[in-house]
Design an enzyme around this catalytic site. Structure first.
Site, PDB file in Angstrom:
ATOM      1  N   ASN A  75      -0.608  46.333  27.095  1.00 54.40           N
ATOM      2  CA  ASN A  75      -1.145  45.841  28.374  1.00 54.40           C
ATOM      3  C   ASN A  75      -2.488  45.148  28.173  1.00 54.40           C
ATOM      4  O   ASN A  75      -3.450  45.392  28.900  1.00 54.40           O
ATOM      5  CB  ASN A  75      -1.287  46.990  29.375  1.00 54.40           C
ATOM      6  CG  ASN A  75       0.038  47.667  29.661  1.00 54.40           C
ATOM      7  OD1 ASN A  75       1.030  47.011  29.974  1.00 54.40           O
ATOM      8  ND2 ASN A  75       0.075  48.989  29.522  1.00 54.40           N
ATOM      9  N   ARG A 126      -9.128  39.946  24.191  1.00 56.48           N
ATOM     10  CA  ARG A 126      -9.640  41.313  24.312  1.00 56.48           C
ATOM     11  C   ARG A 126      -9.230  42.160  23.113  1.00 56.48           C
ATOM     12  O   ARG A 126     -10.008  43.010  22.653  1.00 56.48           O
ATOM     13  CB  ARG A 126      -9.144  41.946  25.609  1.00 56.48           C
ATOM     14  CG  ARG A 126      -9.821  41.398  26.851  1.00 56.48           C
ATOM     15  CD  ARG A 126      -9.220  41.977  28.118  1.00 56.48           C
ATOM     16  NE  ARG A 126      -9.301  43.424  28.134  1.00 56.48           N
ATOM     17  CZ  ARG A 126      -8.698  44.187  29.044  1.00 56.48           C
ATOM     18  NH1 ARG A 126      -7.961  43.636  29.986  1.00 56.48           N
ATOM     19  NH2 ARG A 126      -8.831  45.506  29.003  1.00 56.48           N
ATOM     20  N   ARG A 158      -6.479  53.577  25.730  1.00 62.51           N
ATOM     21  CA  ARG A 158      -5.870  53.522  24.394  1.00 62.51           C
ATOM     22  C   ARG A 158      -6.661  54.320  23.366  1.00 62.51           C
ATOM     23  O   ARG A 158      -6.173  54.560  22.259  1.00 62.51           O
ATOM     24  CB  ARG A 158      -5.738  52.066  23.943  1.00 62.51           C
ATOM     25  CG  ARG A 158      -5.021  51.175  24.949  1.00 62.51           C
ATOM     26  CD  ARG A 158      -5.210  49.695  24.627  1.00 62.51           C
ATOM     27  NE  ARG A 158      -4.815  48.821  25.713  1.00 62.51           N
ATOM     28  CZ  ARG A 158      -5.609  48.478  26.740  1.00 62.51           C
ATOM     29  NH1 ARG A 158      -6.853  48.934  26.794  1.00 62.51           N
ATOM     30  NH2 ARG A 158      -5.158  47.687  27.693  1.00 62.51           N
ATOM     31  N   LYS A 163       8.284  48.950  22.064  1.00 61.39           N
ATOM     32  CA  LYS A 163       7.738  47.639  21.720  1.00 61.39           C
ATOM     33  C   LYS A 163       6.689  47.739  20.633  1.00 61.39           C
ATOM     34  O   LYS A 163       6.696  46.970  19.660  1.00 61.39           O
ATOM     35  CB  LYS A 163       7.160  46.966  22.971  1.00 61.39           C
ATOM     36  CG  LYS A 163       6.832  45.483  22.774  1.00 61.39           C
ATOM     37  CD  LYS A 163       5.426  45.218  22.295  1.00 61.39           C
ATOM     38  CE  LYS A 163       4.406  45.461  23.396  1.00 61.39           C
ATOM     39  NZ  LYS A 163       3.047  44.993  22.995  1.00 61.39           N
ATOM     40  N   PRO A 190      10.690  42.694  18.699  1.00 63.37           N
ATOM     41  CA  PRO A 190       9.878  43.251  19.778  1.00 63.37           C
ATOM     42  C   PRO A 190      10.112  42.517  21.100  1.00 63.37           C
ATOM     43  O   PRO A 190      10.146  41.285  21.133  1.00 63.37           O
ATOM     44  CB  PRO A 190       8.442  43.039  19.294  1.00 63.37           C
ATOM     45  CG  PRO A 190       8.549  42.864  17.811  1.00 63.37           C
ATOM     46  CD  PRO A 190       9.866  42.187  17.576  1.00 63.37           C
ATOM     47  N   ASP A 198       8.430  42.168  24.668  1.00 64.22           N
ATOM     48  CA  ASP A 198       7.370  42.390  25.645  1.00 64.22           C
ATOM     49  C   ASP A 198       7.680  41.554  26.883  1.00 64.22           C
ATOM     50  O   ASP A 198       8.789  41.034  27.029  1.00 64.22           O
ATOM     51  CB  ASP A 198       6.003  42.027  25.052  1.00 64.22           C
ATOM     52  CG  ASP A 198       5.844  40.526  24.827  1.00 64.22           C
ATOM     53  OD1 ASP A 198       6.857  39.789  24.858  1.00 64.22           O
ATOM     54  OD2 ASP A 198       4.697  40.080  24.638  1.00 64.22           O
ATOM     55  N   HIS A 221       6.685  38.590  27.741  1.00 64.83           N
ATOM     56  CA  HIS A 221       6.971  37.188  27.427  1.00 64.83           C
ATOM     57  C   HIS A 221       8.384  37.009  26.869  1.00 64.83           C
ATOM     58  O   HIS A 221       9.116  36.104  27.276  1.00 64.83           O
ATOM     59  CB  HIS A 221       5.940  36.661  26.428  1.00 64.83           C
ATOM     60  CG  HIS A 221       4.536  36.696  26.932  1.00 64.83           C
ATOM     61  ND1 HIS A 221       4.080  35.857  27.929  1.00 64.83           N
ATOM     62  CD2 HIS A 221       3.475  37.487  26.586  1.00 64.83           C
ATOM     63  CE1 HIS A 221       2.811  36.123  28.175  1.00 64.83           C
ATOM     64  NE2 HIS A 221       2.426  37.097  27.374  1.00 64.83           N
TER      65      HIS A 221
END
Length: 287
Positions: free
Chosen positions: A119, A124, A185, A229, A246, A248, A250
């Site tokens: 997320n 970042r 996290r 993922k 993977p 996600d 997208h």
């Protein structure tokens, strides 16, 4: 310095592919720039001009480390030739991002990196990884490249932060991860740092490296904070299981829009992860 020719590789595309977060544009050049990479306790800078690459290291260091890191022994041209010529989306993705390849990265670093990626967005993630390295890594020196006023390339000493060992992160405690932009996290990373520390941690990582894709995936998803993922990303980028695919947000959007019956994983069994990277890069960077 060491110069060689490499086809099907573009450092700018790799830096924006979402699989590595410690590759940077160190300097602009007329033909595409000088790129830095820190991985596995090593540092290198590379100048690209088309398919010609100048590495700041000598040939023995390239052959002993960076050749593997940049996955030089995989035939990416053969992968591209195997793709269904009627698959317009995948053909366009390969044409757009054909310089992307699957880097062979450090397993522990990939576990941490993709825990951070949950997320999250690429800028970042980069910032958090840099902050983690600055706080818990070691200051090291490596060789970079610089252009002198006459345009000649010369080696120059550079300093960088190594990626921290699991034991260093574990010793810092949960409070040591505060202020690094990790959010929720931090608990996942500290738990995995403890898991991967010491002789037991080394053995677990070695067992993971020795496992096949399905076994490795199961070992990863059994750990706190690692879902399907993230496990697939670790398998693909940290273990080089290129059959991992993977999914996600997208990739899910791509599959829903262009593969309503599902992506043809059976057709590309054994290397679907390479194709996933072409599609992922295309989705993120085609404007």
């Amino acid at each position: 310095m060491y110069e060689t020719e490499i086809k099907n590789m573009d450092l700018g595309q790799l830096a924006k592919s979402g699989q590595c977060f410690r590759m940077r544009l160190a300097a602009e050049t007329e033909h595409g720039g000088i790129w830095s990479a820190a991985a596995g306790g090593r540092y290198v800078e590379v100048m690209q001009n088309g398919s010609h690459f100048l590495f700041s290291c000598e040939e023995d260091e390239f052959e002993g480390g960076w050749r593997t890191y940049f996955d030089m022994d995989t035939d990416y041209e053969a992968v591209k030739c195997s793709v269904d010529p009627e698959d317009e989306y995948l053909q366009a993705a390969m044409a757009f991002g054909g310089g992307v390849r699957i880097l062979r990265q450090d397993l522990w670093e990939m576990i941490v990196t993709f825990l951070i990626s949950q997320n999250n967005n690429i800028p970042r993630i980069r910032n958090s990884v840099d902050a983690l390295c600055a706080k818990f890594g070691e200051k090291k020196t490596g060789i970079g490249l610089v252009l002198d006023p006459e345009g000649c390339v010369k080696p120059v000493e550079k300093t960088y932060d190594s990626f921290p060992e699991a034991g260093a992160v574990a010793a810092g405690g949960l409070e040591g991860l505060a202020g690094l932009g990790l959010g929720y996290r931090d608990k996942y990373i500290w738990t995995m740092a403890e898991k991967c520390s010491g002789p037991d941690g080394t053995k677990w990582l070695d067992d993971l490296r020795a496992a096949d894709y399905h076994t490795a995936h199961g070992m990863l998803t059994a750990e706190f904070g690692i879902g399907r993922k993230v496990a697939d990303c670790v398998c693909l980028f940290g273990l080089h299981h290129v059959e991992a695919f993977p999914v996600d947000t997208h990739v899910k959007q791509i599959v829903n829009a262009y593969y309503p019956g599902g992506f043809p994983l059976e057709r590309y069994r054994g290397y679907a992860g390479i194709l996933q990277q072409y599609m992922f890069y295309y989705k993120l960077n085609d404007k």
